[in-house]
Design a protein around this motif. Structure first.
Motif, mmCIF file in Angstrom:
data_model
loop_
_atom_site.group_PDB
_atom_site.id
_atom_site.type_symbol
_atom_site.label_atom_id
_atom_site.label_comp_id
_atom_site.label_asym_id
_atom_site.label_seq_id
_atom_site.Cartn_x
_atom_site.Cartn_y
_atom_site.Cartn_z
ATOM 1 N N THR A 46 59.713 18.912 36.289
ATOM 2 C CA THR A 46 59.276 19.556 37.523
ATOM 3 C C THR A 46 59.192 18.535 38.651
ATOM 4 N N HIS A 47 58.620 17.383 38.360
ATOM 5 C CA HIS A 47 58.520 16.299 39.343
ATOM 6 C C HIS A 47 59.919 15.851 39.776
ATOM 7 N N PHE A 48 60.799 15.709 38.826
ATOM 8 C CA PHE A 48 62.167 15.300 39.135
ATOM 9 C C PHE A 48 62.840 16.293 40.075
ATOM 10 N N VAL A 49 62.761 17.571 39.758
ATOM 11 C CA VAL A 49 63.388 18.587 40.609
ATOM 12 C C VAL A 49 62.819 18.510 42.022
ATOM 13 N N ILE A 96 71.066 24.259 38.625
ATOM 14 C CA ILE A 96 70.277 24.022 37.409
ATOM 15 C C ILE A 96 68.870 24.591 37.573
ATOM 16 N N ALA A 97 68.256 24.334 38.722
ATOM 17 C CA ALA A 97 66.895 24.815 38.971
ATOM 18 C C ALA A 97 66.840 26.338 38.908
ATOM 19 N N ALA A 148 64.780 7.509 34.869
ATOM 20 C CA ALA A 148 63.675 8.030 34.064
ATOM 21 C C ALA A 148 63.995 9.424 33.541
ATOM 22 N N GLU A 149 64.554 10.268 34.404
ATOM 23 C CA GLU A 149 64.902 11.626 33.957
ATOM 24 C C GLU A 149 66.000 11.584 32.900
ATOM 25 N N ALA A 150 66.992 10.745 33.118
ATOM 26 C CA ALA A 150 68.110 10.659 32.179
ATOM 27 C C ALA A 150 67.648 10.187 30.799
ATOM 28 N N LEU A 158 69.002 18.950 33.126
ATOM 29 C CA LEU A 158 68.528 17.991 34.119
ATOM 30 C C LEU A 158 68.832 16.551 33.691
ATOM 31 N N LYS A 159 68.681 16.269 32.393
ATOM 32 C CA LYS A 159 69.008 14.933 31.887
ATOM 33 C C LYS A 159 70.487 14.631 32.106
#
Length: 181
Positions: A46-49, A96-97, A148-150, A158-159
């Motif tokens: 969620t933070h990443f998006v 994606i979202a 970090a997300e990856a 998302l990754k």
């Protein structure tokens, strides 16, 4: 419709301090509150998006400004590249979202808005210097966010997006550093 989609998904970057501050100061803003669909995503996802969308919007907006008012061809080229690449990344992030039922911010946060407003008051060498400075810090922060997300994100899409976007972000950083010389 396409314009609103673009505005809702725009660029991925800006100063590290601004990104950290924007997360702390805008968590209760209606545009960034989680929808029922957002519950599918982990807190990290969620933070990443949220951060990728806010940064992306800022990148496109400021890139368009750099294309118009940049004093050097190098700054104009950086701006054009940010618009092209971040528009594509924003579109993919939005796709994606939406698939995940996540709500993304529809506008930049106050920190990014203030940074853009400052850029709009500058011209010539002062504009170029500030724009490139903001881009450098933003891309360093964004690369960290995407790494970090990856590596530790929970959502496979998302990754994958983060991993696939990282090489472009690293190219941007190289381009920005070259333009600063």
């Amino acid at each position: 419709m396409k314009r609103s989609l673009l505005v809702a998904a725009i660029p991925l970057l800006f100063p590290a301090a601004a990104l950290a501050q924007s997360d702390a100061t805008s968590s209760s803003t209606p545009a960034t509150m989680a929808s029922p669909g957002m519950a599918k995503l982990s807190a990290q996802d969620t933070h990443f998006v949220k951060m990728a969308a806010i940064g992306g919007m800022a990148e496109v907006n400021d890139g368009q400004l750099a294309e118009k008012v940049g004093a050097t061809s190098a700054v104009k080229a950086v701006g054009a590249r940010m618009v092209t690449d971040h528009t594509a990344a924003n579109d993919k992030l939005m796709e994606i979202a939406q698939k995940q039922g996540a709500t993304v911010p529809s506008s930049v946060d106050p920190t990014h808005a203030a940074m853009s407003a400052k850029l709009k008051t500058l011209s010539g060498h002062a504009f170029d210097k500030q724009y490139l400075h903001d881009q450098l810090l933003g891309h360093e922060q964004t690369i960290a966010l995407f790494k970090a997300e990856a590596s530790t994100g929970s959502d496979a899409d998302l990754k994958s997006f983060a991993s696939a976007t990282l090489p472009t972000l690293q190219e941007h950083l190289t381009m920005i550093k070259a333009a600063m010389k």
